[in-house]
Design an enzyme around this catalytic site. Structure first.
Site: not given
Ligand SMILES: Nc1nc2c(ncn2[C@@H]2O[C@@H]3COP(=O)(O)O[C@H]3[C@H]2O)c(=O)[nH]1
Ligand SMILES: [Zn+2]
Length: 418
Positions: A148-149, A151, A189, A298, A349
């Protein structure tokens, strides 16, 4: 460009609050319970978790340092004007864009370019200096955490931007609605501590207490957004009329709150209740679709080219596993989806894509069919890939089990013969 002081340094964390079960929250809480803006004062002692071990990650270590921030600012100033080529501007409008080849100052300039190419500064009366100040404060308020940075901020914003162009959203949405979508995506975020809402609630952090467990992180991202905007030199909303400002604030609040995955099914149900009768003339329908667009952005890692996506999933799992280890050390049961003892990347995944990412994109494609090739196509490919890995693993383990069984039978036969 002027820089602004980091918000609230060291303030709230100096308080010590006793919560009903007798645990302490505040200066004696685990460091990781205190997000940026709420750091424990620097006493010179290591911050301890409730188990007596050093808390991890230490907020002082996850915070983007002033030196890093200033280095980015310096490069933005040096290379800022007219540095984004036509080819790059084209690439920014596609779902295939990858962040990994670019340094942070370039991502900063790309975000700036998105506002310029959508003509937001002239439509909403703010100058480029205000835009740069805003982006600089945004940059400084993303932390050095695995996922959660800044990027991730960039990639979510870039996907929202790409979806805006691919679906010609300017024919459906007002400029103000699109301004809010891009700004919410950039801020969605802010100041994320790399620890989820599950942790916030279970560890009874300052944020969980402040927001009574209701979307503590998302409320914090929002509060941070509007504190940045409350500084006149960063306020890209300052040229809005009072009524447009209220609309923009409400839109950003709804968009950022919609990124809390615990609201996912509620939002999907809201869409299902329309029974396919989407009316772009209806402000409520348009707003619901904007929430689906930011959510789709997201969770768009797997819609990227494989090498880009794969690296993102590793970052996400690294953050999940850090959290699970911290939780274990504090006596908190981690979520199975974050637990390194349980999670296997291909299975995880397959599950995430087939239950969340693909159904969400499929719903959106019903309204915006142009995302079929550029978004659903790659996600489907990833699902096929991970499914084949899972199948191969299952086959391998079956074969191994059969060999073991056969070996046992042979051994038993030999023993009997003897
Ligand atoms: N397991 C999994 N979780 C994901 C993936 N992409 C997004 N997420 C989850 O979905 C969330 C969406 O909100 P956030 O970006 O806070 O955090 C993200 C992750 O917790 C992914 O490819 N795999
Ligand atoms: Zn996010």
């Amino acid at each position: 460009m002027s820089s602004t002081a980091r918000l609230d340094d060291g303030s709230a964390a100096t308080e010590t609050t006793v919560v009903p079960n007798g645990e302490l929250v505040g200066s004696s809480a685990p460091a990781s319970a205190l997000t940026n803006g709420e750091h424990s004062p620097n006493t010179g002692r290591p911050l301890l978790g409730c188990c007596g071990r050093p808390a991890c990650p230490d907020p002082a270590k996850i915070r983007t340092s002033d030196a890093d921030s200033l280095a980015v600012l310096e490069r933005v100033r040096r290379f800022g004007a007219n540095n984004v080529s036509l080819d790059e501007r084209e690439a920014l409008r596609k779902t295939t864009f990858s962040n990994w080849e670019h340094s942070e100052y370039q991502l900063f300039l790309y975000l700036r370019q998105m506002y310029i190419d959508l003509r937001f500064p002239e439509q909403f009366n703010f100058d480029l200096e205000t835009l740069e100040n805003f982006l600089y404060d945004v940059f400084r308020h993303y932390n050095r955490v695995p996922f959660h940075n800044f990027h991730h901020c960039f990639m979510v914003a870039q996907m929202s931007y790409a979806l805006t162009w691919i679906n010609s959203l300017s024919e459906i949405y007002s400029p103000l609605e699109l301004f809010c979508l891009l700004t919410a995506a950039i801020c969605h975020d802010l100041d994320h501590p790399g620890l989820s809402n599950h942790y916030q609630r279970k560890a009874k952090t300052v944020l969980a207490l402040r927001y009574s467990d209701a979307s503590p992180l998302e409320n914090h991202h929002l509060a941070t957004t509007f504190r940045i905007l409350s500084n006149p030199s960063c306020n890209i909303f300052r040229g809005l009329s009072p009524s447009d400002y209220l609309k923009a604030r409400e839109a950003v609040v709804r968009l950022i709150l919609a990124t809390d995955m615990s609201r996912h099914h509620e939002i999907i149900e809201e869409f299902s209740a329309l029974s396919g009768q989407v009316d772009f003339g209806n402000a409520g329908h348009r707003e619901l679709l904007l929430r689906l667009l930011i959510k789709t952005s997201d969770v768009s890692n797997e819609a990227r080219p494989f090498p880009t996506a794969d690296r993102w999933i590793d970052c996400l799992l690294a953050e999940f596993f850090n959290e699970a280890r911290l939780e274990r050390s504090m006596g908190i049961e981690p979520l199975p989806t974050m637990d390194p003892e349980v999670v296997r990347k291909p299975q995880s995944q397959c599950h995430f894509i087939s239950t969340i990412a693909l159904p969400l994109a499929t719903i959106l494609a019903g309204v915006f069919p142009r995302i079929r090739d550029c978004y659903i196509g790659p996600i489907q490919k990833q699902l096929d890939f991970y499914s084949s890995v899972v199948r191969a693993e299952t086959r391998d383990s079956k074969t191994a089990a059969e060999k073991l069984n056969n070996g046992d039978e042979e051994a038993t036969t030999q023993e009997t013969t003897l």
